[in-house]
Scaffold this active site. Structure first.
Site, PDB file in Angstrom:
ATOM      1  N   GLY A 180      -6.211  11.159   6.299  1.00 16.31           N
ATOM      2  CA  GLY A 180      -5.513  11.842   4.955  1.00 16.31           C
ATOM      3  C   GLY A 180      -4.145  11.281   4.421  1.00 16.31           C
ATOM      4  O   GLY A 180      -3.796  10.169   4.287  1.00 16.31           O
ATOM      5  N   VAL A 216      -1.213  16.182   5.270  1.00 12.43           N
ATOM      6  CA  VAL A 216      -1.482  15.794   6.938  1.00 12.43           C
ATOM      7  C   VAL A 216      -0.224  15.338   7.724  1.00 12.43           C
ATOM      8  O   VAL A 216      -0.267  15.720   9.011  1.00 12.43           O
ATOM      9  CB  VAL A 216      -2.951  14.969   7.497  1.00 12.43           C
ATOM     10  CG1 VAL A 216      -4.500  16.611   6.695  1.00 12.43           C
ATOM     11  CG2 VAL A 216      -3.409  13.911   6.520  1.00 12.43           C
ATOM     12  N   GLY A 217       0.096  14.233   7.091  1.00  9.24           N
ATOM     13  CA  GLY A 217       1.456  13.511   7.843  1.00  9.24           C
ATOM     14  C   GLY A 217       2.764  14.290   7.800  1.00  9.24           C
ATOM     15  O   GLY A 217       3.389  15.273   8.380  1.00  9.24           O
ATOM     16  N   GLU A 246       9.600   2.627  13.510  1.00  9.64           N
ATOM     17  CA  GLU A 246       9.592   1.723  13.195  1.00  9.64           C
ATOM     18  C   GLU A 246       9.337   1.308  11.991  1.00  9.64           C
ATOM     19  O   GLU A 246       9.103   2.028  11.439  1.00  9.64           O
ATOM     20  CB  GLU A 246       8.079   1.154  14.449  1.00  9.64           C
ATOM     21  CG  GLU A 246       8.297   1.196  15.198  1.00  9.64           C
ATOM     22  CD  GLU A 246       9.701  -0.068  16.130  1.00  9.64           C
ATOM     23  OE1 GLU A 246      10.147  -0.736  15.489  1.00  9.64           O
ATOM     24  OE2 GLU A 246       9.490  -0.322  17.240  1.00  9.64           O
ATOM     25  N   CYS A 304       6.566  -6.503   8.864  1.00  9.22           N
ATOM     26  CA  CYS A 304       8.333  -6.147   8.651  1.00  9.22           C
ATOM     27  C   CYS A 304       9.225  -7.237   9.315  1.00  9.22           C
ATOM     28  O   CYS A 304       9.662  -6.810   8.570  1.00  9.22           O
ATOM     29  CB  CYS A 304       7.849  -4.807   9.319  1.00  9.22           C
ATOM     30  SG  CYS A 304       7.190  -4.768  11.245  1.00  9.22           S
ATOM     31  N   GLY A 321      -0.081  11.418   3.435  1.00  9.54           N
ATOM     32  CA  GLY A 321       1.167  11.831   3.439  1.00  9.54           C
ATOM     33  C   GLY A 321       1.826  12.803   3.644  1.00  9.54           C
ATOM     34  O   GLY A 321       2.174  13.344   4.331  1.00  9.54           O
ATOM     35  N   GLU A 336      13.173  -5.321   0.096  1.00  9.01           N
ATOM     36  CA  GLU A 336      12.480  -5.418   1.204  1.00  9.01           C
ATOM     37  C   GLU A 336      10.942  -5.326   0.130  1.00  9.01           C
ATOM     38  O   GLU A 336      10.893  -4.785  -0.471  1.00  9.01           O
ATOM     39  CB  GLU A 336      11.400  -4.546   2.027  1.00  9.01           C
ATOM     40  CG  GLU A 336      10.468  -4.990   3.394  1.00  9.01           C
ATOM     41  CD  GLU A 336      10.243  -3.967   4.034  1.00  9.01           C
ATOM     42  OE1 GLU A 336       9.725  -3.222   4.089  1.00  9.01           O
ATOM     43  OE2 GLU A 336       9.668  -4.402   4.908  1.00  9.01           O
ATOM     44  N   LYS A 372      -2.301   9.840  12.487  1.00  3.69           N
ATOM     45  CA  LYS A 372      -2.610  10.335  11.024  1.00  3.69           C
ATOM     46  C   LYS A 372      -2.837   8.472  10.214  1.00  3.69           C
ATOM     47  O   LYS A 372      -1.582   7.934  10.714  1.00  3.69           O
ATOM     48  CB  LYS A 372      -1.690  11.077  10.544  1.00  3.69           C
ATOM     49  CG  LYS A 372      -2.077  11.702   9.247  1.00  3.69           C
ATOM     50  CD  LYS A 372      -1.825  10.614   8.426  1.00  3.69           C
ATOM     51  CE  LYS A 372      -1.015  10.237   6.919  1.00  3.69           C
ATOM     52  NZ  LYS A 372      -1.398   9.369   6.748  1.00  3.69           N
TER      53      LYS A 372
HETATM   54  P1  NAD Z   1       4.274   4.197   4.325  1.00  2.00           P
HETATM   55  O1  NAD Z   1       5.896   4.972   4.782  1.00  2.00           O
HETATM   56  O2  NAD Z   1       4.616   4.839   2.904  1.00  2.00           O
HETATM   57  O3  NAD Z   1       3.522   4.754   4.602  1.00  2.00           O
HETATM   58  C1  NAD Z   1       3.251   5.067   5.966  1.00  2.00           C
HETATM   59  C2  NAD Z   1       2.514   6.178   7.157  1.00  2.00           C
HETATM   60  O4  NAD Z   1       2.890   7.201   6.863  1.00  2.00           O
HETATM   61  C3  NAD Z   1       1.632   6.408   6.074  1.00  2.00           C
HETATM   62  O5  NAD Z   1       0.330   6.864   7.100  1.00  2.00           O
HETATM   63  C4  NAD Z   1       1.683   7.046   4.763  1.00  2.00           C
HETATM   64  O6  NAD Z   1       0.410   8.425   4.903  1.00  2.00           O
HETATM   65  C5  NAD Z   1       2.997   8.006   5.746  1.00  2.00           C
HETATM   66  N1  NAD Z   1       3.717   9.357   5.306  1.00  2.00           N
HETATM   67  C6  NAD Z   1       3.804   8.550   3.412  1.00  2.00           C
HETATM   68  N2  NAD Z   1       4.580   9.811   3.780  1.00  2.00           N
HETATM   69  C7  NAD Z   1       5.005  11.016   4.191  1.00  2.00           C
HETATM   70  C8  NAD Z   1       5.186  11.790   4.584  1.00  2.00           C
HETATM   71  N3  NAD Z   1       6.006  13.056   3.931  1.00  2.00           N
HETATM   72  N4  NAD Z   1       4.945  12.652   6.444  1.00  2.00           N
HETATM   73  C9  NAD Z   1       4.330  11.728   6.714  1.00  2.00           C
HETATM   74  N5  NAD Z   1       3.786  11.434   6.575  1.00  2.00           N
HETATM   75  C10 NAD Z   1       4.010  10.627   5.809  1.00  2.00           C
HETATM   76  O7  NAD Z   1       4.421   2.359   4.392  1.00  2.00           O
HETATM   77  P2  NAD Z   1       3.466   1.521   4.088  1.00  2.00           P
HETATM   78  O8  NAD Z   1       3.635   1.329   2.125  1.00  2.00           O
HETATM   79  O9  NAD Z   1       2.238   1.848   4.229  1.00  2.00           O
HETATM   80  O10 NAD Z   1       4.782   0.696   5.405  1.00  2.00           O
HETATM   81  C11 NAD Z   1       4.629  -0.700   5.176  1.00  2.00           C
HETATM   82  C12 NAD Z   1       6.569  -0.337   5.815  1.00  2.00           C
HETATM   83  O11 NAD Z   1       5.992  -0.283   6.482  1.00  2.00           O
HETATM   84  C13 NAD Z   1       6.693  -1.608   5.341  1.00  2.00           C
HETATM   85  O12 NAD Z   1       8.349  -1.031   4.908  1.00  2.00           O
HETATM   86  C14 NAD Z   1       7.310  -2.487   5.474  1.00  2.00           C
HETATM   87  O13 NAD Z   1       8.278  -2.483   6.751  1.00  2.00           O
HETATM   88  C15 NAD Z   1       7.072  -0.963   7.890  1.00  2.00           C
HETATM   89  N6  NAD Z   1       6.399  -1.734   8.312  1.00  2.00           N
HETATM   90  C16 NAD Z   1       7.498  -1.544   9.278  1.00  2.00           C
HETATM   91  C17 NAD Z   1       7.233  -1.868  10.703  1.00  2.00           C
HETATM   92  C18 NAD Z   1       7.898  -1.897  12.294  1.00  2.00           C
HETATM   93  O14 NAD Z   1       7.418  -2.158  13.140  1.00  2.00           O
HETATM   94  N7  NAD Z   1       8.733  -2.061  12.297  1.00  2.00           N
HETATM   95  C19 NAD Z   1       6.014  -2.736  11.022  1.00  2.00           C
HETATM   96  C20 NAD Z   1       4.936  -2.710  10.196  1.00  2.00           C
HETATM   97  C21 NAD Z   1       5.325  -2.084   8.244  1.00  2.00           C
END
Ligand code: NAD
Length: 471
Positions: free
Chosen positions: A200, A205-206, A244, A278, A202, A378, A169
């Site tokens: 889609g 579909v997530g 992560e 990140c 989160g 962050e 996803k």
């Molecule tokens: P996010 O958590 O909003 O979204 C990440 C993914 O999760 C997306 O595909 C989203 O659609 C999905 N998602 C959202 N709600 C969900 C739910 N309820 N159930 C299942 N899936 C769901 O994060 P973002 O805004 O896309 O990314 C930024 C964040 O990612 C920052 O906090 C950053 O630090 C972190 N990040 C961490 C690393 C690492 O390796 N540690 C690397 C890159 C980014």
């Protein structure tokens, strides 16, 4: 306009006629693509396909797995410039960096598994027992937008190499390279159902993916908030998970360090991908008597980073990936001023000449209090907090004084001293005197930054269960 009205399920493209999600160009705000806002049914079909393909793929030979990875590697190389441009448009990373990082890293990581796999011990002997490493099952991969293809590759390559089947996803904000990946895999010898991709939101579909009983592991990169939801959902069904998440990494500059080199290294790291990284070194810890000089050096380094069109070769600092992200970062810059930090350079106004797109001024705050919100939360934008400290023990306490523990840096003229301090940092990696990023070293977080590791053999082991045969 890239109209991607399809998902990749069970080895074929399945067209989608329902609602679509707009994908915006970071540098202009224009809609450049549309992807499916798929429903739970599409996700269930993908999980069913992955489940059906598991038994056969789990028994695939090393040669079969290597062949597919070789084909994938060739495809990633062939489409490298398209991948770099796509991510540069979606995320805003300057093309000069997007080419080696956003397109180069996925190919390099795939190659690293090609090298590692033949020597990986899938069985070993312990006394009278044969210990076997067996694939965990169907893996749900959920990824964010900041390194959209790299983060996908870090999951699906070791998962497939381990003998797992996957359902991806991708991020709905930067989804186009997941389609390129599916196209590449479609042209390989990977059997149908081993890789599936459903686009889609989160919440739909997530959510289906993380709660489905046939998914035995969730590998997630994204925010700590979503990681928390995933850990709870996984606990209900005793699924494995690897997370992560976010960071607030400290760059500890010791009194004997080459201050100019350390500040430059920290600023460059902090501003990589406009701070949408990140592991970004967003807190720069400096000896109190060097605070003002460090701030001046940081301002000079930032001055060279004029924001511009990420597709131009000369651009060093691009926009943020979305309007929402830009507004969030601007709110944090306003908060920093309210909290009483000294605004050294930057600020909440749009940078000159950047009235379209999601640009933010690279900003440096001085005299930041370690417990203030801008030093604890962050921001995920081009914002550096300079924090003065009085002695080494205080520097370590400040560095470890957030809920995160992803990365860090230590700078000193004395390598042994730097290594000693690095060993006190509660983080998954530490860059000592500007050491280079190593894609064969484990990557992951302590505390709220994560559970599990990616890259190299550690990334492969996440997707393996251990079985022992008593003989
Ligand atoms: P996010 O958590 O909003 O979204 C990440 C993914 O999760 C997306 O595909 C989203 O659609 C999905 N998602 C959202 N709600 C969900 C739910 N309820 N159930 C299942 N899936 C769901 O994060 P973002 O805004 O896309 O990314 C930024 C964040 O990612 C920052 O906090 C950053 O630090 C972190 N990040 C961490 C690393 C690492 O390796 N540690 C690397 C890159 C980014």
């Amino acid at each position: 306009m890239n109209e991607l009205n399809r998902n990749y399920i069970n080895g074929q493209w399945v067209s989608w006629a329902g609602d679509m999600i707009d994908v915006h160009e970071a540098g202009t705000g224009d809609v450049i693509a549309r992807v499916p806002a798929s429903g739970r049914e599409e996700m269930e079909q993908a999980i069913e396909a992955a489940d059906a393909a598991f038994e056969s793929w789990s028994e695939s030979t090393l040669e079969q797995r290597l062949k597919v990875l070789e084909q994938l590697h060739a495809g990633l190389k062939e489409r490298g410039s398209e991948i770099a441009e796509t991510v540069s448009r979606e995320v805003g990373m300057p093309i000069k960096l997007a080419t080696p990082i956003q397109a180069g890293m996925p190919a390099a990581v795939t190659k690293s598994y090609l090298k590692l796999l033949p020597d990986f011990p899938f069985t070993e002997q312990s006394g009278n027992s044969e210990v076997q490493y067996a694939p965990v099952g169907v893996v749900g991969c959920i990824t964010p937008w900041n390194y959209p293809l790299h983060q996908v590759i870090l999951k699906i390559v070791p998962a497939i190499a381990a003998g797992c089947t996957v359902v991806l996803k991708p991020s709905e904000i930067a989804p186009q390279t997941a389609f390129i990946l599916a196209e590449i895999l479609d042209g390989t010898d990977l059997p149908k159902g081993v890789f599936n991709m459903v686009c889609g939101y989160g919440q739909t579909v997530g959510d289906t993916l993380i709660k489905h009983p046939d998914v035995r592991m969730v590998s997630f990169t994204g925010s700590t908030r979503t990681g928390n939801l995933i850990a709870h959902a996984a606990a209900d069904d005793f699924k494995r998970f690897a997370l992560e998440m976010g960071g607030k990494s400290a760059s500890v500059i010791l009194p004997d360090a080459d201050l100019a080199a350390a500040v430059k290294g920290t600023v460059n790291n902090c501003l990589l991908n406009s701070g949408q990284t990140c592991t970004a070194l967003t807190r720069m810890l400096v000896p109190a008597d060097k605070h003002d000089e460090a701030c001046e050096l940081a301002a000079a380094a930032v001055a060279k980073m004029t924001p511009g069109n990420p597709l131009e070769e000369t651009t060093r600092l691009g926009p943020l990936s979305s309007a929402q992200q830009r507004d969030k970062v601007i709110d944090y810059i306003k908060l920093g001023i309210e909290e009483g930090a000294t605004l050294i350079t930057g600020g909440p106004e749009a940078p000159e000449g950047c009235d379209k797109g999601y640009f933010v001024k690279a900003t440096v705050f001085g005299n930041v209090k370690p417990d203030s919100r801008i030093a604890q939360e962050e921001i995920f934008g081009p914002v550096l907090c300079v924090i003065p400290y009085n002695d080494e023990a205080e520097a370590v306490k400040i560095a470890n004084g957030t809920q995160y523990g992803l990365s860090g840096a230590v700078w000193s003229a004395d390598d042994a001293r730097a290594k000693k301090i690095a060993g006190k940092l509660r983080t998954g990696q530490v860059f000592v005197n500007g050491g280079a990023f190593n894609p064969m070293a484990p990557f992951g977080g302590f505390g709220h930054s994560g559970i599990g590791r990616e890259f190299g053999k550690w990334g492969l082991e996440e997707f393996l269960e251990v079985r022992s045969l008593q003989l």
